[in-house]
Write an enzyme that holds these catalytic residues in place. Structure first.
Site, PDB file in Angstrom:
ATOM      1  N   SER A 128       0.830  -1.203   0.000  1.00  0.00           N
ATOM      2  CA  SER A 128       0.000   0.000   0.000  1.00  0.00           C
ATOM      3  C   SER A 128       0.870   1.260   0.000  1.00  0.00           C
ATOM      4  CB  SER A 128      -0.956  -0.043   1.195  1.00  0.00           C
ATOM      5  OG  SER A 128      -1.926   0.986   1.116  1.00  0.00           O
TER       6      SER A 128
ATOM      7  N   ASP B  65      -8.544  -3.490  -6.566  1.00  0.00           N
ATOM      8  CA  ASP B  65      -8.500  -4.345  -5.372  1.00  0.00           C
ATOM      9  C   ASP B  65      -9.374  -3.792  -4.247  1.00  0.00           C
ATOM     10  OD1 ASP B  65      -7.124  -2.196  -4.321  1.00  0.00           O
ATOM     11  OD2 ASP B  65      -5.282  -3.277  -3.886  1.00  0.00           O
TER      12      ASP B  65
ATOM     13  N   HIS C 158      -7.574  -5.455  -0.972  1.00  0.00           N
ATOM     14  CA  HIS C 158      -6.354  -4.688  -0.721  1.00  0.00           C
ATOM     15  C   HIS C 158      -5.536  -5.212   0.462  1.00  0.00           C
ATOM     16  CE1 HIS C 158      -3.746  -1.239  -1.057  1.00  0.00           C
ATOM     17  NE2 HIS C 158      -3.974  -0.878   0.183  1.00  0.00           N
TER      18      HIS C 158
END
Length: 685
Positions: free
Chosen positions: A259, A587, A640
Site C-alpha cells: 500500500s 482491489d 487490498h
C-alpha cells in the site's frame, strides 16, 4: 386375616341408592372460613412475586444467560483439540491445500535472501510515549492497532493525541506518539485480523527467522521526509538492510512494501542515494549492491481517488453507505461527539495521506470526455482468463465482454461531480463557474465558538465559498488539486512542501533533486541498478472506487458542507454507479490503472523513468471470495489487505526470496485490461 378382607359388593348393594351425609352449618361455615383465610396469603404472595419480577430482573437474567453461554462456549473452544476446527472445515469443504510454506519446503526451497517488510498506511501500530493528563496510564500502550480500547473510553482524548500539529505536521506540544518496533508492529492490525502474519508464518516454514526478516516500521501519519527528521526511520532502514546483507553472506535483500509503503520505499531509494544532509549519502550504486528485488503489493503508484474524498468530506463508499442507513449518526452533536468532523480534523493533520492524491493529472486519469478505462464492463461477472507472457502479448488486448447491450459509457475522468446529471451529460452543456477567485467568508466561525472544537478549514469558506465549489460542478484529476487548495489551503501548503503530483518534462532539471519529488514515479528516476527487479503485485476483480457524485449537505454551522450522494444509482443501464460511487476494476482501494501502469508501461524497458532498463513484472491475482465462513478471509482474495493471505501471492514472494527471478516464476500474469488502458495514456517515455 379373614376379617380384614374386603367384601365384594353384591348386586343389591349396587342397586341401593347413595344417601348424602348432612353437614352441620357451623362446621361448613368454619371450613369455608378456613379455606378462605388460607387462600388469601397464597394469592398475595403470587401477586407480590409477579410485581417483584421487573424489567431490570429480566435484563439481569438475560445478561447472566449470555455471559454463562459465552464462558461455556469459550471453555469448549479451549478444551477442543487444536485440529478440530480444521477437521470440521475439511469435512465441509474437502481437503485443504498445503500452505505455501509447506508446499515449497517439500520442493526443497530454503531461506536465502533476507526480506524487508514495509507496511502501509494505518496498518502499523502506534504507541504513546508522552501525553496530556487525560492520557494518564497509557505510557507505551497502543493508541493505534491492538484493541482500540481507548477510542471507546476517552474518544476526544484519543483524537487529541492521534492528531499532529497543523503548522508543522509533527508532534503537538506535550505529545509523543511513536511507531511500534519489530515484527509485531504490523503482523496483526487487531487481534484476529492479520496483515503480515500469514506471510511471516509461511516464510518461517522454509527457514526464515527474525534475524532474516525486518519490519521497517515508521509513523505513517507524518510526511516521508519527516520520518527521518523526527525518528531517523530512513536511516534505520538503511543500516538494517546493510546489516542483513553483511550477516547473510552478502546476499541482497528482497523488499516487500504494501500500500502506501510502496510510495514510502520509492522515497527511500532516492533518499539513500542522495548526498547528505537531505539524503542518506549511500551513493548512486547503493541499491544495486543491497537490493535484489522490490515486490510491491497493492501499490498506489499514481495515487487513489479515495484519497480525494477522504480529504474533501472525510468519507468513502463505506462511510457514505453507513451515513445513508443511519442519517445524522455520524454527525451526532450531543456531548460533542461530532464523529466525522473529528475524523476530518484529525486526518487533515496526517501529511502522509496527501502522498496518495492522484498524480499525473488529466494525462493519466482522463478528462471531462475520456478516461483510460472507457468501455469497462462492470457486470460481466465472468471468470477472467489468465494471460501470461511479455508485454507484447497484451498490447491492444483485454478481457472486454460483449454482452450485446449498449450501455452508456462512464465518465471516469470526472472524479468529483455535483449531481448525477453532471456526471453523465456531455461537457459542452455543463455551465461551470470558476471557484478559484470566489470570496471566502468566516462569519460563520466567528458566530459560533463551539465550532472551534471540531475546527476544519471549511469554517473559513462561508456560504459564498461553499456555493462556488458546487457551482464549478465537475472536477478532474487536474482541477482536484485546485479544489483541495481552495477548501484547505493550510493542509495543502504542508502537503505541497513534501509531495508532488505532476509529470516531469525534463528529469535532469536540478529541481528534481528535492525530496518532494521522490515518491512520485512520474517525476523521478529509478535507481541505477540494472539487475534489480521490480514487481507490481495486486488484486483485480473487486469493484473499486474511481469517481464520485456529490451534493450540498446540511448548512448547519459546524457541519461538513459536502457529502457523497448515496441516492445516485446507475440502475441496470449503468451498473458501474452504486450509491454515488463509480466503480472500476481494482482491489477495492487501488484501481488497476494506479497499481499497474508503471510496471506495465512507465518503467517497461528503457524509459526516461527507468534509464538502466531494470526488469519489471505485473502479477495480478483474480479475486475469489471465501465460499463459507469457515474459510475466514479466504486464501484467494484479491482485496487490498486480504490479499496478504493469498496463497498464490505468498508463493510468488517465497520463490523470489529463495532465489528465483521474475521470469522463473512466470513473468507477467494479467487478468485485467491494464496493458490496453496503459496504451491509451499519451505519456512521453
Amino acid at each position: 386375616m379373614s376379617l380384614l378382607r374386603r367384601r365384594k359388593p353384591s348386586d343389591s348393594d349396587k342397586k341401593r341408592p347413595t344417601v348424602p351425609v348432612p353437614v352441620q352449618d357451623s362446621e361448613a361455615d368454619s371450613t369455608k372460613g378456613a379455606n378462605k383465610a388460607s387462600s388469601v396469603p397464597v394469592l398475595n404472595s403470587v401477586r407480590r412475586a409477579k410485581v417483584r419480577w421487573s424489567c431490570f430482573d429480566s435484563c439481569c437474567w438475560w445478561i447472566g444467560f449470555v455471559c454463562s453461554t459465552w464462558w461455556f462456549l469459550l471453555f469448549l473452544y479451549n478444551a477442543m483439540p487444536a485440529s478440530f476446527p480444521q477437521y470440521v472445515t475439511e469435512a465441509i469443504t474437502g481437503p485443504l491445500p498445503d500452505p505455501p510454506g509447506v508446499k515449497l519446503l517439500k520442493e526443497g526451497l530454503r531461506a536465502k535472501h533476507p526480506v524487508v517488510f514495509v507496511p502501509g498506511i494505518v496498518t502499523g501500530g502506534l504507541e504513546l510515549w508522552e501525553g496530556h493528563q487525560c492520557a494518564e496510564g497509557l505510557f507505551r500502550k497502543r493508541l493505534w492497532g491492538g484493541t482500540f480500547g481507548e477510542v471507546y473510553k476517552r474518544p476526544l482524548c484519543w483524537v487529541e493525541h492521534m492528531s499532529l500539529d497543523n503548522e508543522t505536521g509533527l508532534d503537538p506540544p506535550g505529545v509523543r506518539v511513536r511507531p511500534v518496533s519489530g515484527l509485531v508492529a504490523a503482523d496483526y492490525f487487531i487481534p484476529g485480523y492479520f496483515v503480515w502474519a500469514v506471510l511471516i508464518a509461511n516464510l518461517a516454514r522454509i527457514g526464515y527467522e527474525e534475524k532474516t526478516m525486518y519490519m521497517a516500521a515508521y509513523d505513517w501519519r507524518i510526511s516521508f521526509q519527516n520520518t527521518e527528521v523526527r525518528d531517523q526511520s530512513l536511516s534505520r532502514i538503511k543500516s538494517n538492510i546493510e546489516l542483513m546483507v553483511a550477516t547473510n553472506g552478502g546476499k541482497k535483500v528482497v523488499v516487500i512494501p504494501h500500500s502506501m509503503g510502496v510510495l514510502y520505499f520509492l522515497h527511500f531509494m532516492k533518499w539513500v542515494e542522495a548526498p547528505s544532509p537531505m539524503g542518506g549519502g549511500g551513493g548512486p550504486d547503493w541499491c544495486a549492491k543491497h537490493i535484489k528485488a522490490v515486490m510491491n503489493i497493492g501499490g498506489p503508484f499514481l495515487g487513489v481517488p479515495k484519497a480525494v474524498t477522504g480529504l474533501f468530506s472525510a468519507e468513502a463508499k463505506d462511510v457514505a453507505v453507513a451515513r445513508a442507513i443511519a442519517p445524522d449518526v455520524l454527525d451526532f452533536d450531543i456531548l460533542g461527539l461530532q464523529t466525522l468532523r473529528h475524523v476530518m480534523r484529525m486526518t487533515r493533520t496526517w501529511d502522509a495521506t496527501m502522498s496518495m492524491i492522484p498524480k499525473g493529472g488529466d494525462t493519466i486519469w482522463g478528462g471531462l470526455e475520456w478516461a483510460p478505462e472507457d468501455g469497462y464492463e462492470c457486470s460481466n461477472g465472468q471468470k477472467k482468463q489468465q494471460k501470461n507472457g511479455n508485454s507484447d502479448s497484451h498490447k491492444g488486448k483485454g478481457n472486454k465482454t460483449n454482452t450485446g447491450v449498449n450501455r452508456p459509457s462512464v465518465n471516469y475522468g470526472r472524479i468529483v461531480s455535483f449531481g448525477k446529471d453532471v456526471a453523465d451529460v456531455p461537457s459542452s452543456v455543463i455551465e461551470r463557474l470558476d471557484f478559484r477567485d470566489a470570496k471566502k467568508g468566516n462569519a460563520m466561525a466567528d458566530s459560533n465558538a463551539s465550532c472551534q472544537d471540531v475546527w476544519t478549514e471549511y469554517h473559513e469558506l462561508g456560504s459564498i465559498g461553499r456555493k462556488a465549489v458546487a457551482d464549478y460542478k465537475v472536477y478532474t484529476a487536474g482541477s482536484v488539486l485546485d479544489l483541495l487548495q481552495f477548501i484547505a489551503p493550510k493542509m495543502m501548503r504542508r502537503g505541497s512542501a513534501h509531495f508532488s503530483y505532476g509529470i516531469a518534462d525534463d528529469l535532469d532539471d536540478p529541481k528534481y533533486v528535492h525530496y518532494k519529488y521522490w515518491s512520485n514515479p512520474l517525476e523521478t528516476k529509478l535507481p541505477n541498478a540494472p539487475e534489480m527487479e521490480i514487481f507490481s503485485l495486486y488484486g483485480v476483480g473487486v469493484p473499486t472506487e474511481r469517481a464520485y457524485v456529490y451534493k450540498r449537505a446540511s448548512s448547519a454551522e459546524c457541519s461538513i458542507p459536502f457529502q457523497i450522494d448515496t441516492s445516485a444509482e446507475g440502475g441496470p443501464d449503468n451498473p458501474c454507479l452504486k450509491g454515488g460511487v463509480y466503480l472500476s476494476d481494482g482491489d477495492e482501494t487501488v484501481p488497476v490503472l494506479s497499481a499497474g501502469f508503471m510496471c506495465a508501461r512507465g518503467w517497461r524497458g528503457k524509459t526516461r523513468f527507468n534509464p538502466t532498463g531494470m526488469k519489471t513484472f505485473v502479477r495480478e491475482y483474480s479475486h475469489s471470495p471465501p465460499s463459507n465462513l469457515l474459510e475466514g478471509r479466504g486464501s484467494q482474495s484479491g482485496a487490498h489487505v486480504d490479499i496478504m493471505g493469498n496463497f498464490a501471492l505468498i508463493e510468488d514472494i517465497i520463490r523470489v526470496a529463495a532465489g528465483a527471478t521474475g521470469e522463473e516464476i512466470g513473468g507477467d500474469q494479467v487478468f485485467s485490461e491494464v496493458f490496453k488502458w496503459s496504451e491509451k495514456i499519451k505519456l512521453k517515455l
